[in-house]
Design an enzyme around this catalytic site. Structure first.
Site, PDB file in Angstrom:
ATOM      1  N   ASP A  42      -5.795   7.234  -5.812  1.00  0.00           N
ATOM      2  CA  ASP A  42      -5.954   8.374  -5.427  1.00  0.00           C
ATOM      3  C   ASP A  42      -6.902   8.551  -4.208  1.00  0.00           C
ATOM      4  O   ASP A  42      -6.616   9.470  -3.168  1.00  0.00           O
ATOM      5  CB  ASP A  42      -6.894   9.094  -6.607  1.00  0.00           C
ATOM      6  N   ASP A  74       0.909  -1.069  -0.032  1.00  0.00           N
ATOM      7  CA  ASP A  74      -0.098   0.061   0.094  1.00  0.00           C
ATOM      8  C   ASP A  74       0.752   1.306  -0.006  1.00  0.00           C
ATOM      9  O   ASP A  74       1.685   1.391   0.809  1.00  0.00           O
ATOM     10  CB  ASP A  74      -0.869  -0.069   1.245  1.00  0.00           C
TER      11      ASP A  74
HETATM   12  N1  AR6 Z   1      -1.262   1.295  -3.066  1.00  0.00           N
HETATM   13  C1  AR6 Z   1      -0.569   1.075  -4.231  1.00  0.00           C
HETATM   14  N2  AR6 Z   1      -1.413   0.796  -5.399  1.00  0.00           N
HETATM   15  C2  AR6 Z   1      -2.951   1.017  -5.391  1.00  0.00           C
HETATM   16  C3  AR6 Z   1      -3.531   1.471  -4.109  1.00  0.00           C
HETATM   17  C4  AR6 Z   1      -2.624   1.615  -3.052  1.00  0.00           C
HETATM   18  N3  AR6 Z   1      -3.387   1.964  -1.801  1.00  0.00           N
HETATM   19  N4  AR6 Z   1      -4.720   1.340  -4.286  1.00  0.00           N
HETATM   20  C5  AR6 Z   1      -4.950   1.129  -5.658  1.00  0.00           C
HETATM   21  N5  AR6 Z   1      -3.906   0.653  -6.046  1.00  0.00           N
HETATM   22  P1  AR6 Z   1      -6.271   3.644  -9.992  1.00  0.00           P
HETATM   23  P2  AR6 Z   1      -6.058   4.865 -12.802  1.00  0.00           P
HETATM   24  C6  AR6 Z   1      -3.427   0.364  -7.599  1.00  0.00           C
HETATM   25  O1  AR6 Z   1      -7.608   3.042 -10.494  1.00  0.00           O
HETATM   26  O2  AR6 Z   1      -6.068   3.756 -13.462  1.00  0.00           O
HETATM   27  C7  AR6 Z   1      -8.987   7.708  -9.750  1.00  0.00           C
HETATM   28  O3  AR6 Z   1     -10.347   7.973  -9.552  1.00  0.00           O
HETATM   29  C8  AR6 Z   1      -4.565  -0.328  -8.458  1.00  0.00           C
HETATM   30  O4  AR6 Z   1      -4.822  -1.685  -8.315  1.00  0.00           O
HETATM   31  O5  AR6 Z   1      -6.083   4.046  -8.769  1.00  0.00           O
HETATM   32  O6  AR6 Z   1      -4.398   5.744 -13.064  1.00  0.00           O
HETATM   33  C9  AR6 Z   1      -8.693   9.072 -10.177  1.00  0.00           C
HETATM   34  O7  AR6 Z   1      -9.090  10.055  -9.579  1.00  0.00           O
HETATM   35  C10 AR6 Z   1      -4.104   0.004  -9.909  1.00  0.00           C
HETATM   36  O8  AR6 Z   1      -3.042  -0.968  -9.947  1.00  0.00           O
HETATM   37  O9  AR6 Z   1      -5.665   4.695 -11.081  1.00  0.00           O
HETATM   38  C11 AR6 Z   1      -8.605   8.956 -11.675  1.00  0.00           C
HETATM   39  O10 AR6 Z   1      -9.964   9.345 -12.104  1.00  0.00           O
HETATM   40  C12 AR6 Z   1      -3.158   1.177  -9.788  1.00  0.00           C
HETATM   41  O11 AR6 Z   1      -3.149   1.609  -8.329  1.00  0.00           O
HETATM   42  C13 AR6 Z   1      -8.692   7.548 -11.997  1.00  0.00           C
HETATM   43  O12 AR6 Z   1      -9.086   6.859 -10.772  1.00  0.00           O
HETATM   44  C14 AR6 Z   1      -3.971   2.326 -10.482  1.00  0.00           C
HETATM   45  O13 AR6 Z   1      -5.165   2.459 -10.259  1.00  0.00           O
HETATM   46  C15 AR6 Z   1      -7.416   7.174 -12.258  1.00  0.00           C
HETATM   47  O14 AR6 Z   1      -7.158   5.789 -12.828  1.00  0.00           O
END
Ligand code: AR6
Length: 181
Positions: free
Chosen positions: A41, A17
């Site tokens: 995020d 995390d």
């Molecule tokens: N630590 C590390 N990685 C994580 C965590 C964490 N705590 N939580 C999720 N991930 P995403 P995107 C991973 O959807 O695709 C938001 O609403 C997750 O499993 O967070 O760039 C923003 O505001 C995945 O592999 O980001 C934007 O609108 C990775 O982080 C949109 O989502 C990225 O997933 C961005 O979408």
């Protein structure tokens, strides 16, 4: 956790995390209006303190309007163990013909350049665009690791960490690392 020496620095790939890491900066996979959201995020907002982080984001947006593709901006880390948060908005996956790869590479590069400009030596990235934005993970991993490798060789940061959520992601990224690094 896996570790590679690249130039004078190191790249780490680990599962976990990102909000728990004690590093100079963590990168947020944000949206271009810095409005907060789900995924990493949302986790970063909750851990940093929703109100303070949103206020800092609103100030930035009042200044710049919105993030351009591949642009990165910085806020304090507030309640996080990390000192700063670098926010960048990755591409939404549309099949790969709309400049997604270049946009994604720019997110990693711009984040490391901004870290360097602020004297920050350690940076942790999530898998930008690989969640809600739908980027195929193996492809994203190759692009990200190539950009991080270049950043380390250019001395932008001394330690870069990829933090993957879950064993499957960790596996894809370490596989990609064997090809790219
Ligand atoms: N630590 C590390 N990685 C994580 C965590 C964490 N705590 N939580 C999720 N991930 P995403 P995107 C991973 O959807 O695709 C938001 O609403 C997750 O499993 O967070 O760039 C923003 O505001 C995945 O592999 O980001 C934007 O609108 C990775 O982080 C949109 O989502 C990225 O997933 C961005 O979408």
């Amino acid at each position: 956790m896996e570790r590679w020496k690249i130039g004078d620095g190191h790249l780490f790939i680990r599962e976990g995390d990102i909000t728990t890491l004690d590093v100079d900066c963590i990168v947020n996979a944000a949206n271009s209006r810095l409005r907060g959201g789900g995924g990493v995020d949302g986790a970063i907002h909750r851990a940093a303190g929703q109100d303070e982080l949103q206020a800092a984001c609103r100030d930035i947006i009042a200044d710049i309007g919105s993030l351009t593709p591949g642009q990165a901006v910085i806020t304090p880390g507030f309640a996080l163990p990390a000192r700063h948060i670098i926010h960048t908005a990755g591409p939404i996956w549309h099949g790969g013909s709309q400049g997604e790869a270049e946009h994604l590479a720019r997110c990693y590069r711009a984040s490391m350049e901004l870290a360097k400009a602020h004297g920050l030596a350690t940076i942790a990235f999530p898998a930008i665009s690989c969640g809600i934005y739908g980027y195929p993970e193996a492809e994203a991993a190759r692009i990200a690791l190539t950009a991080i490798r270049r950043g380390l060789l250019d001395g932008l940061v001394s330690e870069a960490m990829m933090v993957l959520h879950g064993p499957q992601s960790f596996h894809s990224w370490t596989e990609a690392a064997r090809d790219v690094l």
